[in-house]
Design an enzyme around this catalytic site. Structure first.
Site, short mmCIF file in Angstrom:
data_model
loop_
_atom_site.label_atom_id
_atom_site.label_comp_id
_atom_site.label_asym_id
_atom_site.label_seq_id
_atom_site.Cartn_x
_atom_site.Cartn_y
_atom_site.Cartn_z
N ASP A 1 -4.29 22.43 7.53
CA ASP A 1 -5.00 21.41 6.78
C ASP A 1 -5.18 21.85 5.33
OD1 ASP A 1 -5.95 18.90 7.31
OD2 ASP A 1 -7.28 19.61 8.91
N ASN B 1 0.85 -1.19 0.00
CA ASN B 1 0.00 0.00 0.00
C ASN B 1 0.89 1.25 0.00
OD1 ASN B 1 -2.85 1.02 0.38
ND2 ASN B 1 -1.82 2.10 2.03
N GLU C 1 -0.94 0.32 -5.35
CA GLU C 1 -0.82 1.65 -5.99
C GLU C 1 0.46 1.77 -6.82
OE1 GLU C 1 -1.77 1.72 -2.59
OE2 GLU C 1 -3.42 3.17 -2.39
C1 FMN Z 1 -1.24 15.29 -0.23
C2 FMN Z 1 -1.91 14.30 0.65
C3 FMN Z 1 -1.67 14.32 2.00
C4 FMN Z 1 -2.26 13.37 2.83
N1 FMN Z 1 -1.95 13.35 4.15
C5 FMN Z 1 -2.42 12.35 4.92
C6 FMN Z 1 -2.02 12.23 6.28
O1 FMN Z 1 -1.28 13.05 6.80
N2 FMN Z 1 -2.48 11.17 6.99
C7 FMN Z 1 -3.30 10.23 6.44
O2 FMN Z 1 -3.63 9.26 7.12
N3 FMN Z 1 -3.73 10.34 5.16
C8 FMN Z 1 -3.30 11.36 4.40
N4 FMN Z 1 -3.69 11.45 3.10
C9 FMN Z 1 -4.63 10.48 2.57
C10 FMN Z 1 -3.97 9.17 2.31
O3 FMN Z 1 -3.02 9.20 1.28
C11 FMN Z 1 -5.13 8.24 2.01
O4 FMN Z 1 -5.38 7.66 3.26
C12 FMN Z 1 -4.92 7.18 1.05
O5 FMN Z 1 -4.87 7.68 -0.25
C13 FMN Z 1 -6.09 6.21 1.17
O6 FMN Z 1 -5.70 5.04 0.61
P1 FMN Z 1 -5.47 3.72 1.46
O7 FMN Z 1 -6.77 3.40 2.17
O8 FMN Z 1 -5.12 2.74 0.36
O9 FMN Z 1 -4.35 3.95 2.40
C14 FMN Z 1 -3.15 12.42 2.27
C15 FMN Z 1 -3.40 12.43 0.92
C16 FMN Z 1 -2.80 13.35 0.10
C17 FMN Z 1 -3.07 13.29 -1.35
#
Ligand code: FMN
Length: 432
Positions: free
Chosen positions: A247, A140, A201
């Site tokens: 944020d 992931n 991914e």
């Molecule tokens: C620029 C950016 C910053 C992000 N920052 C966080 C973060 O600080 N903590 C978090 O848990 N998710 C963050 N996310 C969201 C995660 O990337 C998201 O949980 C993930 O895409 C979900 O996919 P998953 O369920 O496969 O992990 C962020 C996403 C982006 C695009």
């Protein structure tokens, strides 16, 4: 194409701002990135960090993703949808640029990790993509902001019930994690997507553009070989205070107890480029919003011909969208509104327009609202809906999803109305 080659191409096209004067990563870098928001910037003289450069803004424009993937802006949605539907297993190489220098004696204070705002909890890594392995779902990739709290320690924001959090919950001694910084645009885009559980991914990235991987030096993980910098270590079960930090909404997020990331090894290129993502800047917005457009498009397309979706930056690239359709019946615009909310559950306000309205132009969307919309007829209000926790005005309920009122605006030409009276006069038609 790795990030530095991409940045060099922007430079060759005279699109890169070089900042050669001495700039401190503490507040000064952030101030200058904010001043140049939307433009690629390369800091070449970082006070206290000889040998390092810092890049920002190389994915601040939609066109940057198109260029990296080799498509037009209009083709981005279909490229992303195809990559999720047909992920391609990435190749593995044995010698990678990201491992030209290997450091076992970890000292994060030697890396130019910026401090963005005086109210922040500390220096923050914002463009780090965490690579982890889940025994049930496989590899992931996801973003986690990381606040530096020691020479070899950062505290991460690990949102509950997502990929990293779930895998971390399955471990007793901490989750092996490699945080990769300075990644190519297409890898950043793939990492920002939320494909169905079990879809890697990195394979989504490889379906977008070539994405070689390499074995991490000390972890059982294959990581993007083209990164500039990699922090290898463990997401421990020890907690520390994370935040405050701005944020996506441009408002301040508070503090929480979050897991500590213990860094055990650092690898990087000989002349590394650190990537800094300004919170609530256009790079951040693009990465959050663009991956939601294919999911909205897919839902709306189930009920009506959808010709475009745009998550709009002024709506924090998360809470607002414009959807372009070809209505076939009187209820289609309203059904498109409902479908858009299903396609992106954090969406709060959506405007549905006809194909003669440019959804990439906020003035055009507002023009459609001004000339085609009547609130008593075309406004749809959905009360007490699950909402984004990012919205400061949403009703926050401890331990549950926040609640909000959603609004859909049907700004299409009224069904069966005489269209001529609604069409924009054009001055660009060549005269005889
Ligand atoms: C620029 C950016 C910053 C992000 N920052 C966080 C973060 O600080 N903590 C978090 O848990 N998710 C963050 N996310 C969201 C995660 O990337 C998201 O949980 C993930 O895409 C979900 O996919 P998953 O369920 O496969 O992990 C962020 C996403 C982006 C695009």
């Amino acid at each position: 194409m790795d990030a530095r080659t991409f940045i060099a191409k922007l430079d060759a096209a005279s699109e890169l701002q070089h900042i050669t004067t001495a700039v401190s990563p503490t507040f000064e870098v952030a101030r200058l990135i904010a001043q140049h928001d939307g433009q690629p910037v390369l800091f070449e003289n970082l006070t206290g960090f000889p040998g390092w450069r810092l890049a920002a803004g190389y994915i601040a424009q939609r066109a940057h993703f198109g260029r990296a993937i080799g498509c037009t802006i209009g083709e981005l949605i279909s490229k992303m949808s195809n990559a999720v539907a047909h992920p391609a297993s990435p190749p593995k190489i044995s010698e990678a640029p990201c491992q030209q220098v290997v450091i076992g004696d970890v000292d994060l204070t030697r890396i130019p990790i910026p401090r963005y705002h005086p109210l922040d909890g500390g220096p923050y890594i914002t463009a780090g993509v965490a690579v982890i392995y889940d025994p049930d779902y496989g590899r992931n990739l996801s973003f986690h902001r990381l606040m530096q709290i020691g020479k070899d320690r950062l505290v991460g924001r690990i949102v509950e019930q997502r990929g990293t959090h779930t895998a971390w919950g399955k471990t007793d001694d901490g989750l092996p994690m490699a945080v990769c910084i300075g990644l190519p645009p297409h890898v950043l885009l793939a990492a920002a997507m939320s494909p169905p559980k079990g879809v890697d991914e990195m394979a989504v990235a490889h379906a977008l553009a070539p994405t070689p991987t390499v074995r991490a030096k000390t972890l059982p993980l294959d990581i993007p070989a083209e990164a500039e910098l990699v922090l290898e270590g463990y997401l421990t079960h020890e907690l520390a205070t994370e935040g405050p930090f701005p944020d996506l909404t441009g408002t301040m997020d508070g503090t929480r107890k979050q897991p500590i990331f213990h860094v055990t090894t650092i690898t990087h290129r000989k002349d590394p480029i650190f990537h800094a993502l300004l919170p609530a800047g256009l790079e951040h917005k693009n990465l959050m919003g663009i991956p939601r457009e294919p999911t909205i498009y897919a839902e709306v397309s189930k009920i009506v011909k959808c010709t475009g979706v745009r998550i709009t930056p002024a709506g924090c690239s998360w809470l607002h969208a414009a959807v372009q359709i070809i209505p076939q019946g009187p209820e289609d615009a309203r059904r498109a509104i409902e479908a858009a909310f299903r396609g992106h559950t954090s969406l709060k306000h959506v405007v549905v327009v006809d194909t003669d309205v440019d959804i990439h132009n906020p003035a055009d969307i507002e023009w459609a609202i001004a000339t085609r919309f009547q609130a008593d007829r075309d406004l749809m209000i959905l009360e007490d809906q699950p909402s984004s926790s990012l919205d400061p005005s949403a009703r926050q309920i401890p331990g549950q999803k926040a609640r909000t009122t959603k609004m859909g605006l049907d700004a299409t030409i009224p069904w069966r109305a005489a269209r001529e009276g609604y069409l924009r006069v054009r001055y660009d038609t060549p005269s005889d």
